[in-house]
Scaffold this active site. Sequence first.
Site, PDB file in Angstrom:
ATOM      1  N   CYS A  93       0.793  -1.233   0.000  1.00  0.00           N
ATOM      2  CA  CYS A  93       0.000   0.000   0.000  1.00  0.00           C
ATOM      3  C   CYS A  93       0.824   1.280   0.000  1.00  0.00           C
ATOM      4  CB  CYS A  93      -0.953   0.009   1.195  1.00  0.00           C
ATOM      5  SG  CYS A  93      -0.128   0.216   2.790  1.00  0.00           S
ATOM      6  N   CYS A 103      -2.736  -1.755   5.576  1.00  0.00           N
ATOM      7  CA  CYS A 103      -3.399  -2.696   4.663  1.00  0.00           C
ATOM      8  C   CYS A 103      -3.425  -4.133   5.179  1.00  0.00           C
ATOM      9  CB  CYS A 103      -2.761  -2.649   3.278  1.00  0.00           C
ATOM     10  SG  CYS A 103      -1.105  -3.378   3.181  1.00  0.00           S
ATOM     11  N   CYS A 122      12.362  -8.607  12.054  1.00  0.00           N
ATOM     12  CA  CYS A 122      12.898  -9.429  10.976  1.00  0.00           C
ATOM     13  C   CYS A 122      11.879  -9.374   9.830  1.00  0.00           C
ATOM     14  CB  CYS A 122      13.101 -10.842  11.511  1.00  0.00           C
ATOM     15  SG  CYS A 122      13.844 -11.963  10.336  1.00  0.00           S
TER      16      CYS A 122
END
Length: 145
Positions: free
Chosen positions: A61, A110, A132
């Site tokens: 997004c 999103c 990570c």
Amino acid sequence: MTAHTPETTGKTYDVTKTDEQWRAQLDPQEYHVLRQAGTERPFTGEYEDTTTEGVYACRGCGAELFTSAEKFASHCGWPSFFDPKDSDAVELLEDTSLGMRRVEVRCATCGSHLGHVFEGEGYATPTDQRYCINSISLTLRPTRA
């Protein structure tokens, strides 16, 4: 039990698309990671060793998630950050998909899967956390000089 996906949790995000729209926007590997909570193979992502200054945005997004100022070399096989750009940029969810408790990191805009956050590993970072993050879930916007 599988990892949570935006499609299975029922949560509504500011950016919402149909599965068909996501599949049209993302290539199959991007879709697998961002929408199905997959993981790219370690040491294969384009941003693992990148030292370019800039902002890392969600590939789904475009929301700004991390900056190069929070990125550090963890040598774990994926880009690592010790903190998001803004605490509201990501959401954290419990993930028990591999028979252990982990904390999944998602884009708060999103709902795309980004990776996992770990803490207490002994890295010399201000937060003692390691976000990570899959390279494939990010787009780097270099800082202009």
